[in-house]
Design an enzyme around this catalytic site. Structure first.
Site: not given
Ligand code: MV4
Length: 448
Positions: A159, A165, A202, A236, A276, A289, A293
């Site tokens: 990341k 997002g 992970k 997203h 979240e 995160e 707000r």
């Molecule tokens: C992740 C994940 C799987 N594993 N992190 C997408 C937006 C950002 N807020 C973080 N996100 C994700 N992080 C790890 N380690 C999968 C997502 C993700 C996701 C998270 C929440 C709601 C929708 C999503 C759609 C795709 C990927």
């Protein structure tokens, strides 16, 4: 309590804040761009000041102009809503420097939670479960990346620190592609965010997005409210949210709520925010995160608890004590929110601005409608496409879905395209109705 609040936003959230202020006996000042002169929030407010031309940078992001409007109107506080300047540390700082109360957390909390890596480190120190990861930036030329990834366990996700997002995320299935993926991710991050830092975590496969409302007062008290399940997202962008989550039982709710409250306490959180989490297939949850707000989906928490979160936010910003006790909050039923956007579902959801002709929006038992549109209103192309939130509240999930289906059928908006047909498809989908949807639901079952 504040005497006059300036709402530094537009659309449905500006109307929502003005309504809360009115019920608290607070005068309101709307700001608007030239093109928003005929908007509903301008009509609802006691006073209205034009802050610039149509583009967000000339108006709703124009800090000098907004501060000037607050000073001219004698506003003693500013409510930023969501989006625009709601999580802008500099804006919070300028408000404070000008003696205007920013209705939100401290600028320190905004800054801390805005930096993904520092937020995760603080959560880890505070006993909030975090995703196993590199605990900081990694570099493709560092041979230690292979040991770090092996310790985390494949698949890993790379990341961008400055991302968010979902932007700048890449999954790595095995060590063969690890180094090259980090190189590409760093290059893309540099180009997109001007910051090439990337970190590893992970990869949580097929996660649920579960979030908890948190509240805090300036005396250090904090509380959490029942969760919201926001797993139905497209690129997203949240589309459907519900509370409580079909995935979360009482025991998990208490564990996650306690963690959310620990997160709020760790940052000395004041007013309202959201923690979240990602939840995996074994109900393990991990901090993702903290949003500093009021969120678009706050109404479903209001419906299931009977609380008014915007009034709570304003009262807490004004220095009142937190009167909510987490363990005493009852779940009064089940709420679902569908975000209706001015987008064309038959053309890959491209925005569909334009003038609304005949307009029929739902009502009746158990239906709440948060919107700023009216017949004859022209939706401008300059801002986000959200035009209405339909919230259905029933005694259980089945009743809530039935109400939402009935309400969606009543939607008729002439002159623009809208996404209500997508929501009807979701509400009638068997997987959704059984309550087992994770973040892959839309791509797997609706857009297959
Ligand atoms: C992740 C994940 C799987 N594993 N992190 C997408 C937006 C950002 N807020 C973080 N996100 C994700 N992080 C790890 N380690 C999968 C997502 C993700 C996701 C998270 C929440 C709601 C929708 C999503 C759609 C795709 C990927």
């Amino acid at each position: 309590m504040f005497k006059k609040v300036l709402i530094a936003n537009r659309g449905e959230i500006a109307c929502r804040v003005i309504r809360a202020c009115r019920e608290l006996g607070i005068k309101t000042v709307a700001i608007h761009s030239e093109i928003d002169r005929g908007s509903m929030h301008v009509k609802l407010a006691d006073q209205a000041i034009c802050v610039g031309q149509a583009t967000a940078s000339e108006s709703y992001l124009n800090i000098p102009s907004i501060i000037a409007a607050a000073e001219i109107s004698g506003a003693d506080a500013i409510h930023p809503g969501y989006g625009f300047l709601a999580e802008n540390t500099y804006f919070a700082e300028v408000c404070e420097a000008c003696g205007i109360k920013f209705i939100g957390p401290s600028k320190e909390s905004i800054e801390q939670m805005g930096d993904k890596i520092s937020a995760i480190k603080l959560m880890k120190r505070s006993g909030v479960p975090t995703i196993p990861g590199s605990d900081g930036p990694v570099n493709a030329d560092d041979p230690k990346i292979f040991d770090i990834a092996k310790k985390i366990g494949y698949p890993v996700i790379v990341k961008a620190t400055a991302g968010g997002g979902g932007k700048g995320m890449r999954i790595v299935a095995s060590e063969e592609t690890l180094r090259n993926t980090i190189i590409v991710a760093q290059t893309e991050a540099k180009a997109a965010f001007g910051n090439s830092d990337v970190y590893m975590e992970k990869c949580i496969e097929e996660p649920h997005h579960i979030e908890f409302q948190i509240l805090g007062d300036k005396y250090g008290r904090t509380a959490y409210l029942p969760e919201r399940d926001c797993s139905i997202q497209r690129r997203h962008q949240k589309l459907v949210e519900e509370s409580p989550s079909p995935l979360v039982g009482e025991a998990l709710r208490k564990k996650m709520g306690k963690a959310a409250r620990n997160a709020a306490t760790a940052v000395k959180y004041v007013t309202v925010g959201t923690v979240e989490f990602l939840v995996d297939k074994k109900d393990r949850f991990y901090f993702m995160e903290m949003n500093t707000r009021i969120q678009v989906e706050h109404p479903i928490t209001e419906m299931v608890t009977g609380l008014d979160l915007v009034k709570e936010q304003i009262k807490l910003a004004a220095g009142e004590k937190l009167s909510i006790v987490s363990e005493k909050v009852k779940i009064l039923g089940h709420a679902i929110e569908c975000r209706i956007n001015a987008e064309d579902p038959d053309k890959d959801f491209i925005p569909s601005p334009g003038t609304i002709g005949k307009l029929y929006l739902p009502g009746g038992p158990g239906i709440r409608l948060d919107t700023h549109v009216y017949s004859g209103y022209t939706i401008p192309p300059y801002y986000d496409s959200l035009i209405a939130k339909i919230i259905a509240f029933g005694s259980n999930r089945g009743e809530s879905i039935a109400k939402m289906q009935r309400a969606l059928r009543e939607v008729e908006i002439e002159g623009i395209k809208n996404t209500s047909s997508l929501h009807s498809k979701i509400m009638s989908n068997e997987k959704f109705r059984r309550g087992s949807v994770n973040t892959n639901f839309l791509s797997k079952y609706i857009f297959e």
